[in-house]
Design a protein around this motif. Structure first.
Motif, PDB file in Angstrom:
ATOM      1  N   VAL A  16       5.133   8.840  -2.508  1.00  0.00           N
ATOM      2  CA  VAL A  16       4.075   8.199  -1.789  1.00  0.00           C
ATOM      3  C   VAL A  16       3.936   6.869  -2.139  1.00  0.00           C
ATOM      4  O   VAL A  16       3.987   6.031  -0.987  1.00  0.00           O
ATOM      5  CB  VAL A  16       2.792   9.096  -2.098  1.00  0.00           C
TER       6      VAL A  16
ATOM      7  N   LEU B 118       6.826   5.084  -0.400  1.00  0.00           N
ATOM      8  CA  LEU B 118       6.583   5.173   1.149  1.00  0.00           C
ATOM      9  C   LEU B 118       5.675   4.049   1.500  1.00  0.00           C
ATOM     10  O   LEU B 118       5.823   3.254   2.276  1.00  0.00           O
ATOM     11  CB  LEU B 118       5.925   6.508   1.499  1.00  0.00           C
ATOM     12  N   PHE B 119       4.694   3.583   0.379  1.00  0.00           N
ATOM     13  CA  PHE B 119       3.730   2.752   0.478  1.00  0.00           C
ATOM     14  C   PHE B 119       4.474   1.275   0.559  1.00  0.00           C
ATOM     15  O   PHE B 119       4.305   0.647   1.571  1.00  0.00           O
ATOM     16  CB  PHE B 119       2.674   2.764  -0.380  1.00  0.00           C
TER      17      PHE B 119
ATOM     18  N   LYS C 103      -4.317  -2.245   4.722  1.00  0.00           N
ATOM     19  CA  LYS C 103      -5.561  -1.800   3.985  1.00  0.00           C
ATOM     20  C   LYS C 103      -5.357  -0.100   3.703  1.00  0.00           C
ATOM     21  O   LYS C 103      -5.724   0.469   2.672  1.00  0.00           O
ATOM     22  CB  LYS C 103      -6.780  -2.214   4.596  1.00  0.00           C
ATOM     23  N   GLY C 104      -5.252   0.274   4.852  1.00  0.00           N
ATOM     24  CA  GLY C 104      -5.187   2.009   4.762  1.00  0.00           C
ATOM     25  C   GLY C 104      -4.269   2.455   4.002  1.00  0.00           C
ATOM     26  O   GLY C 104      -4.398   3.506   3.247  1.00  0.00           O
ATOM     27  N   SER C 105      -3.039   2.073   4.406  1.00  0.00           N
ATOM     28  CA  SER C 105      -1.951   2.354   3.413  1.00  0.00           C
ATOM     29  C   SER C 105      -2.018   2.196   2.025  1.00  0.00           C
ATOM     30  O   SER C 105      -1.777   3.034   1.220  1.00  0.00           O
ATOM     31  CB  SER C 105      -0.692   1.588   4.078  1.00  0.00           C
TER      32      SER C 105
ATOM     33  N   SER D 215      -4.887   1.830   0.392  1.00  0.00           N
ATOM     34  CA  SER D 215      -5.969   2.496  -0.224  1.00  0.00           C
ATOM     35  C   SER D 215      -5.336   4.078  -0.402  1.00  0.00           C
ATOM     36  O   SER D 215      -5.853   4.695  -1.307  1.00  0.00           O
ATOM     37  CB  SER D 215      -7.100   2.496   0.864  1.00  0.00           C
ATOM     38  N   SER D 216      -4.613   4.457   0.317  1.00  0.00           N
ATOM     39  CA  SER D 216      -3.891   5.676   0.094  1.00  0.00           C
ATOM     40  C   SER D 216      -3.253   6.043  -1.348  1.00  0.00           C
ATOM     41  O   SER D 216      -3.202   7.040  -1.942  1.00  0.00           O
ATOM     42  CB  SER D 216      -2.946   5.965   1.061  1.00  0.00           C
ATOM     43  N   ILE D 217      -2.808   5.125  -1.856  1.00  0.00           N
ATOM     44  CA  ILE D 217      -2.352   5.060  -3.135  1.00  0.00           C
ATOM     45  C   ILE D 217      -3.022   4.599  -4.325  1.00  0.00           C
ATOM     46  O   ILE D 217      -3.050   4.393  -5.504  1.00  0.00           O
ATOM     47  CB  ILE D 217      -0.885   4.305  -3.320  1.00  0.00           C
TER      48      ILE D 217
END
Lengths: 151, 134
Positions: free
Chosen positions: A45, A48-49, A82-84, A86-88
Motif C-alpha cells: 500500500v 502504491l501511495f 491528500k486522500g492518498s 491519509s490512507s497510509i
C-alpha cells in the motif's frame, strides 16, 4: 539470529515516525490488516501511495506553471494527494495539503508554490524513512513480524 | 431447518464501492475482507455505479459506499441518479475533506450518511451497525 536488537531498532524507528508527526493512527490500521494471506500488505500500500503521489506531484507542478492558473484543477489534484496520503497515515503531508487547498481557495499562487516545495520535501523524507523502516522489517522476515507486530 | 436459518443469517453482505483511486480500493477491499461476510463489487466512477445498480435491480446491493470526486460522474450525481431509479439501498458518501458543504450536498442528493476518508475498521463497523448489516 538475534532479533531482539533488530526489533528494538524497528520499534524505536516506528515510535520516532509517530512522535515526529510523520505518521498517524491510520498507519496502525494498515498494519492490523496485514496477515498471513497478505504478509506484505503495508509495504504494498505504501508503494502504491508513493507511485501515485510522485505522479501527482509532477501534475501539480505542471499545473502551477500554467498560465492562467487553474486553481480548481490544482485543488482537485491536491485533494487526490491528500486522500492518498491519509490512507497510509502520512500526517505531515496531509496537513500540508490542507494548507495548499487553503491557498487555492484564496487564489494565492505564491502560497501554493511554497506548499508544493514543502510537500516535495515531506514526500522525499517520508519515503526515505519508510524505505529504511521496511528494510529493517524485511530482515526479521514474515514469521517474526507476525509474532511481534502487535507489541 | 436450523441449517437453512443459519445459512440465511450468514448471507454475505453485498457492497458496491464506487471509487476511482486504486489505493482507496485496496484499503476498502482489505477492510471488508477482514470483517468477513462481504461480497464486494467495484465501480471506477459514478456513471459505472449507476449502470451496475440499474442492471442489478433495487436489491442488488445492501450498501453503497461512494467517493465524491471522480471522473465522468461524481458521487453526488451518482447518488442522485441512483435515488431517481427508486433504489433505497443505504448510500454512504466518502471524501478526504469533511466540509459541511460536501456533506450537505451528499445528503441532499439522497445519501444516508457520510464518512471522511480514509476508511478504517471503526468507521466501517459504525456504518455496518447503523444499517443493521453487522
Amino acid at each position: 539470529m538475534d532479533y531482539s536488537n533488530l526489533w528494538r531498532q524497528i520499534f524505536s524507528m516506528k515510535k520516532s515516525l509517530f512522535d515526529q508527526g510523520y505518521l498517524d493512527e491510520q498507519y496502525n490500521q494498515l498494519e492490523e490488516l496485514q496477515d498471513d494471506s497478505s504478509p506484505n500488505f503495508v509495504e504494498e500500500v505504501v508503494a502504491l501511495f508513493f507511485k501515485d503521489s510522485s505522479r501527482l506531484l509532477t501534475n501539480i507542478e505542471q499545473a502551477l506553471e500554467k498560465y492562467p492558473q487553474d486553481f480548481y484543477r490544482l485543488d482537485s489534484l491536491v485533494h487526490q494527494f491528500k486522500g492518498s496520503g491519509s490512507s497510509i497515515g502520512a500526517l505531515r503531508m496531509k496537513n500540508e495539503c490542507s494548507m495548499f487547498k487553503a491557498h487555492c481557495n484564496d487564489r494565492n499562487l505564491e502560497g501554493c508554490r511554497r506548499s508544493l516545495q514543502k510537500m516535495k520535501r515531506e514526500h522525499a523524507t517520508l519515503k526515505q524513512k519508510l524505505e529504511t523502516y521496511f528494510q529493517l522489517l524485511r530482515q526479521v522476515g514474515p514469521r517474526e513480524r507476525a509474532v511481534n507486530s502487535r507489541k | 431447518m436450523a441449517g437453512a436459518a443459519a445459512a440465511a443469517e450468514r448471507r454475505a453482505i453485498r457492497v458496491l464501492l464506487v471509487e476511482d483511486e486504486e489505493i482507496h480500493r485496496v484499503l476498502a477491499r482489505a477492510l471488508l475482507r477482514a470483517g468477513g461476510g462481504v461480497v464486494l463489487d467495484e465501480a471506477g466512477n459514478g456513471a459505472e455505479a449507476v449502470r451496475r445498480v440499474r442492471e442489478g435491480g433495487a436489491g442488488a446491493y445492501d450498501l453503497i459506499l461512494t467517493d465524491r470526486q471522480m471522473p465522468v460522474m461524481d458521487g453526488h450525481e451518482a447518488t442522485r441518479q441512483i435515488r431517481a431509479l427508486g433504489v433505497t439501498t443505504p448510500i454512504v458518501g466518502l471524501s478526504s475533506d469533511c466540509l459541511a458543504a460536501d456533506v450537505d450536498a451528499f445528503i441532499k442528493a439522497g445519501a444516508d450518511d457520510f464518512t471522511p476518508k480514509p476508511l478504517s475498521k471503526e468507521k466501517l463497523n459504525r456504518i455496518l451497525a447503523k444499517f443493521n448489516l453487522a
